[in-house]
Design an enzyme around this catalytic site. Structure first.
Site, mmCIF file in Angstrom:
data_model
loop_
_atom_site.group_PDB
_atom_site.id
_atom_site.type_symbol
_atom_site.label_atom_id
_atom_site.label_comp_id
_atom_site.label_asym_id
_atom_site.label_seq_id
_atom_site.Cartn_x
_atom_site.Cartn_y
_atom_site.Cartn_z
ATOM 1 N N HIS A 1 0.846 -1.176 -0.027
ATOM 2 C CA HIS A 1 -0.016 0.015 -0.065
ATOM 3 C C HIS A 1 0.854 1.262 -0.072
ATOM 4 O O HIS A 1 2.023 1.203 0.529
ATOM 5 C CB HIS A 1 -0.923 0.009 1.230
ATOM 6 N N GLU B 1 0.984 3.871 1.895
ATOM 7 C CA GLU B 1 1.344 4.334 3.306
ATOM 8 C C GLU B 1 2.391 3.345 3.465
ATOM 9 O O GLU B 1 3.404 3.748 4.391
ATOM 10 C CB GLU B 1 0.172 4.007 4.130
ATOM 11 N N CYS C 1 -6.275 1.126 5.318
ATOM 12 C CA CYS C 1 -6.650 0.008 5.775
ATOM 13 C C CYS C 1 -6.138 -0.324 7.380
ATOM 14 O O CYS C 1 -5.333 0.519 7.849
ATOM 15 C CB CYS C 1 -6.255 -1.119 4.833
ATOM 16 N N CYS D 1 -2.241 -0.816 7.469
ATOM 17 C CA CYS D 1 -1.575 0.518 7.395
ATOM 18 C C CYS D 1 -1.861 1.509 8.670
ATOM 19 O O CYS D 1 -0.953 1.930 9.093
ATOM 20 C CB CYS D 1 -1.956 1.044 6.079
#
Length: 150
Positions: free
Chosen positions: A68, A70, A96, A99
């Site tokens: 991801h 992040e 999410c 993260c």
């Protein structure tokens, strides 16, 4: 947020392009976008496993070749020795749960996101940890209110 959108354009994800920017004291510390690890074939070349298995958005994150945005921003900060504790994360999507847990432990104090993500537990944990998570429209409204009152 404009920089986060620019960073998101580097994504090779077939389902969603996400960009993240970590900022502290008006300085950009790190950026990240969702995609495969360095040296790994991109999904736009080999196809999307999540699409092939009909995995709904927000579920079964382990069934993905990519990281991801992040996560990549945290990794870039670590790789280059940037202390992100106390930073603000600007991201095109809300994080999410995976993260969010990483951002909490990294010491991120504030998250500004543009679009939601189907992960309610993520926002609940951020709130419990004292990490301010705001939709960018909330930030714009607060800025406008400050300007009108100041």
């Amino acid at each position: 947020m404009e920089i986060a959108h620019l960073v998101a354009r580097r994504s090779t994800c077939l389902r969603r392009q996400v960009g993240a920017v970590m900022v502290k004291g008006k300085n950009i510390l790190a950026t990240g976008y969702n995609g495969t690890p360095s040296g790994i074939t991109h999904c736009d070349q080999v196809g999307c496993l999540r699409q092939q298995l009909n995995v709904p958005s927000g579920e079964r994150h382990e069934l993905c070749r990519g990281l991801h945005a992040e996560q990549n921003a945290i990794i870039q900060a670590a790789k280059h020795g940037s202390n992100i504790a106390g930073a603000t994360l600007y991201c095109t999507n809300s994080p999410c749960i995976i993260c969010s847990k990483m951002l909490i432990n990294a010491g991120i104090q504030k998250i500004v996101f543009q679009e939601g993500y189907p992960d309610r537990l993520s926002l609940e944990m951020l709130e419990e940890a004292g990490v301010e998570a705001l939709d960018s429209s909330q930030v714009a409204a607060m800025s406008k209110a400050k300007g009108e009152s100041g």
